[in-house]
Design a protein around this motif. Structure first.
Motif, PDB file in Angstrom:
ATOM      1  N   TYR A  40       5.884   6.937   5.392  1.00 43.62           N
ATOM      2  CA  TYR A  40       5.531   6.257   4.066  1.00 43.62           C
ATOM      3  C   TYR A  40       3.948   6.017   3.987  1.00 43.62           C
ATOM      4  CZ  TYR A  40      10.221   5.257   2.783  1.00 43.62           C
ATOM      5  OH  TYR A  40      11.444   5.274   2.554  1.00 43.62           O
ATOM      6  N   TRP A  41       3.418   6.142   2.845  1.00 40.83           N
ATOM      7  CA  TRP A  41       1.881   6.033   2.487  1.00 40.83           C
ATOM      8  C   TRP A  41       1.640   4.933   1.595  1.00 40.83           C
ATOM      9  CZ3 TRP A  41      -2.053   8.871   4.722  1.00 40.83           C
ATOM     10  CH2 TRP A  41      -1.611   9.972   5.352  1.00 40.83           C
ATOM     11  N   GLY A  42       0.614   4.149   1.851  1.00 42.15           N
ATOM     12  CA  GLY A  42       0.182   3.300   0.675  1.00 42.15           C
ATOM     13  C   GLY A  42      -0.782   3.943  -0.203  1.00 42.15           C
ATOM     14  N   GLN A  43      -1.134   3.081  -1.414  1.00 42.86           N
ATOM     15  CA  GLN A  43      -1.627   3.544  -2.673  1.00 42.86           C
ATOM     16  C   GLN A  43      -3.108   4.007  -2.387  1.00 42.86           C
ATOM     17  OE1 GLN A  43      -0.781   0.488  -2.051  1.00 42.86           O
ATOM     18  NE2 GLN A  43      -2.750  -0.712  -2.677  1.00 42.86           N
ATOM     19  N   GLY A  44      -3.840   3.274  -1.288  1.00 43.45           N
ATOM     20  CA  GLY A  44      -5.004   3.409  -1.021  1.00 43.45           C
ATOM     21  C   GLY A  44      -5.856   2.289  -1.599  1.00 43.45           C
ATOM     22  N   THR A  45      -6.919   1.974  -0.935  1.00 46.10           N
ATOM     23  CA  THR A  45      -7.831   0.999  -1.363  1.00 46.10           C
ATOM     24  C   THR A  45      -9.374   1.556  -1.113  1.00 46.10           C
ATOM     25  OG1 THR A  45      -8.662  -1.476  -1.043  1.00 46.10           O
ATOM     26  CG2 THR A  45      -8.013  -0.268   1.107  1.00 46.10           C
ATOM     27  N   GLN A  46     -10.162   1.280  -2.065  1.00 46.21           N
ATOM     28  CA  GLN A  46     -11.613   1.607  -1.952  1.00 46.21           C
ATOM     29  C   GLN A  46     -12.488   0.910  -1.189  1.00 46.21           C
ATOM     30  OE1 GLN A  46     -12.999   4.695  -3.480  1.00 46.21           O
ATOM     31  NE2 GLN A  46     -14.584   4.228  -2.469  1.00 46.21           N
ATOM     32  N   VAL A  47     -13.212   1.834  -0.395  1.00 44.36           N
ATOM     33  CA  VAL A  47     -14.231   0.833   0.473  1.00 44.36           C
ATOM     34  C   VAL A  47     -15.531   1.651   0.310  1.00 44.36           C
ATOM     35  CG1 VAL A  47     -15.162   0.440   2.623  1.00 44.36           C
ATOM     36  CG2 VAL A  47     -12.714   0.354   2.434  1.00 44.36           C
ATOM     37  N   THR A  48     -16.579   0.939  -0.104  1.00 43.02           N
ATOM     38  CA  THR A  48     -17.978   1.254  -0.679  1.00 43.02           C
ATOM     39  C   THR A  48     -19.031   0.770   0.132  1.00 43.02           C
ATOM     40  OG1 THR A  48     -17.116   2.002  -2.903  1.00 43.02           O
ATOM     41  CG2 THR A  48     -19.663   2.052  -2.675  1.00 43.02           C
TER      42      THR A  48
ATOM     43  N   CYS B 214      -3.020   3.531   4.026  1.00 45.72           N
ATOM     44  CA  CYS B 214      -2.234   3.045   5.122  1.00 45.72           C
ATOM     45  C   CYS B 214      -0.978   3.953   5.366  1.00 45.72           C
ATOM     46  CB  CYS B 214      -1.530   1.670   4.605  1.00 45.72           C
ATOM     47  SG  CYS B 214      -0.452   0.789   5.961  1.00 45.72           S
ATOM     48  N   ASN B 215      -0.363   4.148   6.503  1.00 43.00           N
ATOM     49  CA  ASN B 215       0.592   4.954   6.833  1.00 43.00           C
ATOM     50  C   ASN B 215       1.493   4.580   7.813  1.00 43.00           C
ATOM     51  OD1 ASN B 215       1.587   7.540   8.615  1.00 43.00           O
ATOM     52  ND2 ASN B 215       1.315   8.215   6.753  1.00 43.00           N
ATOM     53  N   ALA B 216       2.805   4.597   7.777  1.00 40.48           N
ATOM     54  CA  ALA B 216       3.831   4.154   8.795  1.00 40.48           C
ATOM     55  C   ALA B 216       4.966   4.867   8.934  1.00 40.48           C
ATOM     56  CB  ALA B 216       3.931   2.586   8.526  1.00 40.48           C
TER      57      ALA B 216
ATOM     58  N   GLN C 298      12.869  -1.562  -3.016  1.00 47.38           N
ATOM     59  CA  GLN C 298      11.950  -0.652  -3.015  1.00 47.38           C
ATOM     60  C   GLN C 298      11.082  -0.786  -1.718  1.00 47.38           C
ATOM     61  OE1 GLN C 298       9.894   0.208  -6.452  1.00 47.38           O
ATOM     62  NE2 GLN C 298       8.906   2.363  -5.668  1.00 47.38           N
ATOM     63  N   VAL C 299      11.035   0.381  -0.804  1.00 47.80           N
ATOM     64  CA  VAL C 299      10.070   0.390   0.260  1.00 47.80           C
ATOM     65  C   VAL C 299       8.643   0.453  -0.016  1.00 47.80           C
ATOM     66  CG1 VAL C 299       9.580   1.173   2.630  1.00 47.80           C
ATOM     67  CG2 VAL C 299      11.876   0.825   2.052  1.00 47.80           C
ATOM     68  N   GLN C 300       7.656  -0.292   0.104  1.00 49.07           N
ATOM     69  CA  GLN C 300       6.089  -0.252  -0.205  1.00 49.07           C
ATOM     70  C   GLN C 300       5.435  -0.701   1.039  1.00 49.07           C
ATOM     71  OE1 GLN C 300       5.133  -1.535  -4.253  1.00 49.07           O
ATOM     72  NE2 GLN C 300       6.744  -2.911  -3.663  1.00 49.07           N
ATOM     73  N   LEU C 301       4.298   0.051   0.994  1.00 49.34           N
ATOM     74  CA  LEU C 301       3.037  -0.208   1.792  1.00 49.34           C
ATOM     75  C   LEU C 301       1.917  -0.808   0.979  1.00 49.34           C
ATOM     76  CD1 LEU C 301       2.775   2.584   4.559  1.00 49.34           C
ATOM     77  CD2 LEU C 301       3.825   0.417   4.814  1.00 49.34           C
ATOM     78  N   VAL C 302       1.677  -2.145   1.024  1.00 51.68           N
ATOM     79  CA  VAL C 302       0.637  -2.687   0.331  1.00 51.68           C
ATOM     80  C   VAL C 302      -0.588  -2.951   0.798  1.00 51.68           C
ATOM     81  CG1 VAL C 302       0.286  -4.623  -1.487  1.00 51.68           C
ATOM     82  CG2 VAL C 302       2.628  -3.669  -1.244  1.00 51.68           C
ATOM     83  N   GLU C 303      -1.788  -2.492   0.417  1.00 52.51           N
ATOM     84  CA  GLU C 303      -3.072  -2.431   0.960  1.00 52.51           C
ATOM     85  C   GLU C 303      -3.971  -3.575   0.259  1.00 52.51           C
ATOM     86  OE1 GLU C 303      -3.450   1.931   2.219  1.00 52.51           O
ATOM     87  OE2 GLU C 303      -3.082   1.592   0.175  1.00 52.51           O
ATOM     88  N   SER C 304      -4.849  -4.185   1.089  1.00 58.97           N
ATOM     89  CA  SER C 304      -5.707  -5.044   0.282  1.00 58.97           C
ATOM     90  C   SER C 304      -7.018  -5.285   1.324  1.00 58.97           C
ATOM     91  CB  SER C 304      -5.106  -6.558   0.179  1.00 58.97           C
ATOM     92  OG  SER C 304      -4.690  -7.119   1.395  1.00 58.97           O
ATOM     93  N   GLY C 305      -7.895  -5.823   0.872  1.00 58.47           N
ATOM     94  CA  GLY C 305      -9.143  -6.233   1.639  1.00 58.47           C
ATOM     95  C   GLY C 305     -10.452  -4.973   1.477  1.00 58.47           C
TER      96      GLY C 305
END
Length: 122
Positions: free
Chosen positions: A111-119, A95-97, A1-8
């Protein structure tokens, strides 16, 4: 399965820094443009920065001079270094690619990643 995995992502004080990472995985045979978008509550999604495989970059006016997008093509990974963060930077970052897959022939698929929260706190 193709994924974009975000972190940080996370919580930081104004003036601080964060580094976001996004790794593409799956049956990938090529990657064209990679990008970071963000969406704050009640606002439209906006492009933050993008980067081509050859290193050309573009930035939103609101982040120029503070954010840097970079890529490690060998790792299929894109980064966003965020410095001098402001409360106005608070958002979900996506993330987008454009990815070429072994089964997709000559076509790139978006494809889009799931998103990561920055506060960013004041």
């Amino acid at each position: 399965q193709v994924q974009l995995v975000e972190s940080g992502g996370g919580l930081v004080q104004a003036g601080g820094s964060l580094r976001l990472s996004c790794a593409a995985s799956g049956s990938i045979s090529g990657i064209n443009t990679m990008a970071w978008y963000r969406q704050a509550p009640g606002k439209e999604r906006e492009l933050v920065a993008n980067a081509t495989p050859g290193g050309n970059t573009n930035y939103a006016d609101s982040v120029k001079g503070r954010f840097t997008i970079s890529r490690d093509n060998a790792k299929n990974t894109v980064y966003l270094q965020m410095n001098s963060l402001e409360p106005e930077d608070t958002a979900v970052y996506y993330c987008n690619a454009d990815l070429k897959l072994y089964w997709s022939g000559r076509n790139y698929l978006n494809y889009w990643g799931q998103g990561t929260q920055v506060t960013v706190s004041s």
